[in-house]
Design a protein around this motif. Structure first.
Motif, PDB file in Angstrom:
ATOM      1  N   ALA A 141     -29.091 -38.610  32.947  1.00 24.65           N
ATOM      2  CA  ALA A 141     -29.857 -38.617  34.197  1.00 24.65           C
ATOM      3  C   ALA A 141     -30.239 -40.022  34.672  1.00 24.65           C
ATOM      4  O   ALA A 141     -30.095 -40.329  35.861  1.00 24.65           O
ATOM      5  CB  ALA A 141     -31.101 -37.742  34.055  1.00 24.65           C
ATOM      6  N   GLN A 144     -27.193 -41.585  36.146  1.00 19.68           N
ATOM      7  CA  GLN A 144     -26.855 -40.977  37.434  1.00 19.68           C
ATOM      8  C   GLN A 144     -27.753 -41.534  38.540  1.00 19.68           C
ATOM      9  O   GLN A 144     -27.291 -41.799  39.656  1.00 19.68           O
ATOM     10  CB  GLN A 144     -27.000 -39.456  37.340  1.00 19.68           C
ATOM     11  CG  GLN A 144     -25.950 -38.814  36.455  1.00 19.68           C
ATOM     12  CD  GLN A 144     -26.236 -37.360  36.141  1.00 19.68           C
ATOM     13  OE1 GLN A 144     -27.372 -36.889  36.292  1.00 19.68           O
ATOM     14  NE2 GLN A 144     -25.224 -36.627  35.707  1.00 19.68           N
ATOM     15  N   LYS A 170     -27.522 -35.020  41.160  1.00 22.13           N
ATOM     16  CA  LYS A 170     -27.246 -34.672  39.759  1.00 22.13           C
ATOM     17  C   LYS A 170     -28.420 -35.078  38.870  1.00 22.13           C
ATOM     18  O   LYS A 170     -28.808 -34.340  37.952  1.00 22.13           O
ATOM     19  CB  LYS A 170     -25.966 -35.378  39.283  1.00 22.13           C
ATOM     20  CG  LYS A 170     -24.677 -34.796  39.847  1.00 22.13           C
ATOM     21  CD  LYS A 170     -23.466 -35.568  39.343  1.00 22.13           C
ATOM     22  CE  LYS A 170     -22.170 -35.012  39.864  1.00 22.13           C
ATOM     23  NZ  LYS A 170     -21.858 -33.672  39.317  1.00 22.13           N
ATOM     24  N   SER A 171     -28.964 -36.244  39.122  1.00 18.84           N
ATOM     25  CA  SER A 171     -30.098 -36.731  38.332  1.00 18.84           C
ATOM     26  C   SER A 171     -31.371 -35.951  38.663  1.00 18.84           C
ATOM     27  O   SER A 171     -32.121 -35.555  37.764  1.00 18.84           O
ATOM     28  CB  SER A 171     -30.303 -38.224  38.601  1.00 18.84           C
ATOM     29  OG  SER A 171     -31.368 -38.726  37.827  1.00 18.84           O
ATOM     30  N   GLN A 174     -31.922 -32.665  37.084  1.00 20.15           N
ATOM     31  CA  GLN A 174     -32.302 -32.727  35.666  1.00 20.15           C
ATOM     32  C   GLN A 174     -33.778 -33.107  35.491  1.00 20.15           C
ATOM     33  O   GLN A 174     -34.250 -33.273  34.372  1.00 20.15           O
ATOM     34  CB  GLN A 174     -31.428 -33.736  34.921  1.00 20.15           C
ATOM     35  CG  GLN A 174     -29.969 -33.325  34.818  1.00 20.15           C
ATOM     36  CD  GLN A 174     -29.210 -34.189  33.836  1.00 20.15           C
ATOM     37  OE1 GLN A 174     -29.439 -34.128  32.615  1.00 20.15           O
ATOM     38  NE2 GLN A 174     -28.303 -35.009  34.340  1.00 20.15           N
ATOM     39  N   GLU A 176     -35.356 -35.871  36.946  1.00 20.05           N
ATOM     40  CA  GLU A 176     -35.657 -37.294  37.055  1.00 20.05           C
ATOM     41  C   GLU A 176     -36.431 -37.542  38.355  1.00 20.05           C
ATOM     42  O   GLU A 176     -35.896 -37.404  39.449  1.00 20.05           O
ATOM     43  CB  GLU A 176     -34.344 -38.090  37.041  1.00 20.05           C
ATOM     44  CG  GLU A 176     -34.478 -39.575  37.320  1.00 20.05           C
ATOM     45  CD  GLU A 176     -35.428 -40.284  36.390  1.00 20.05           C
ATOM     46  OE1 GLU A 176     -36.469 -40.751  36.892  1.00 20.05           O
ATOM     47  OE2 GLU A 176     -35.130 -40.342  35.182  1.00 20.05           O
TER      48      GLU A 176
END
Length: 233
Positions: A141, A144, A170-171, A174, A176
């Motif tokens: 993460a 990314q 994408k990060s 997760q 972030e």
């Protein structure tokens, strides 16, 4: 003549008995020798086998130790130690690289971040991009997030806002918070994606819930401007 023949027969019989006794003695001695030699061989071979087993065990232990010492996890731990504890950044870079080259995603990120930041080693965006991308593609993460930032600002790569959004998402997915804030910003501005204030607020909210101060400030402004809602932290 009869007496002579009888004496000869008796003498022959005695000779035969002597020969039989000698043969029995020889056979007995032979058996004893075989038993003795066999026993000595068994005693000799047993320690050799034990020695062989001991040597094999030592070699296996040495191989296992060597594999553990040079494992990507161990190398990464060494890199962390040198970077954060010892402040020896030359050694940190060396150990991060050993781990990164074995495919360790956190090490790839740390190595790439060192090259991107350029505080402790010579700044090199190309080298940074190489390692950051490897880490990001493995699902890291923080990597990314940084890759998204590099695409947004054109650091070491041609500026591409759509790619920035892709990696921020994408990060952010997760958890972030900095990626969540950046994704919210992209939605608010319509950078690399269709402008959508609802989506912007959604991602700002996620970041704010994790204590991101800028996200809280922007969220307060947007809620007031578009919905007349006073945001409470």
């Amino acid at each position: 003549a009869g007496l002579t023949t009888k004496i000869q027969i008796e003498n022959q019989t005695k000779e035969d008995e002597k020969k039989k006794k000698m043969m029995l003695i020889i056979i007995s001695i032979g058996i004893m020798l075989l038993v003795t030699v066999g026993g000595c061989f068994m005693l000799k071979s047993k320690p050799e086998k034990q020695t062989d087993n001991t040597n094999e065990t030592i070699i296996e232990e040495q191989v296992t130790q060597s594999e553990r010492v040079m494992s990507p996890e161990y190398c990464f731990e060494q890199g962390e130690k040198y970077y954060f504890d010892d402040k020896n950044f030359v050694e940190a870079e060396k150990w991060y690289r050993k781990s990164a080259e074995q495919g360790n995603a956190p090490a790839q990120y740390e190595l790439g971040a060192m090259y991107y930041d350029g505080k402790h080693i010579k700044q090199d965006f190309s080298e940074a991009l190489k390692w950051i991308r490897k880490s990001a593609e493995q699902g890291n993460a923080p990597a990314q997030l940084l890759l998204g930032y590099m695409y947004e600002h054109g650091d070491g790569v041609t500026e591409n806002l759509s790619e920035a959004v892709k990696w921020y998402r994408k990060s952010a997915e997760q958890g972030e918070k900095y990626a969540q804030y950046s994704l919210g910003k992209m939605y608010e501005r319509g950078d690399g994606i269709t402008q959508d204030y609802d989506k912007a607020i959604e991602w700002y909210q996620k970041a704010a819930d994790q204590g991101h101060e800028k996200a809280s400030d922007v969220l307060k402004k947007l809620l007031g401007e578009f919905y007349g809602i006073e945001y409470e932290e």
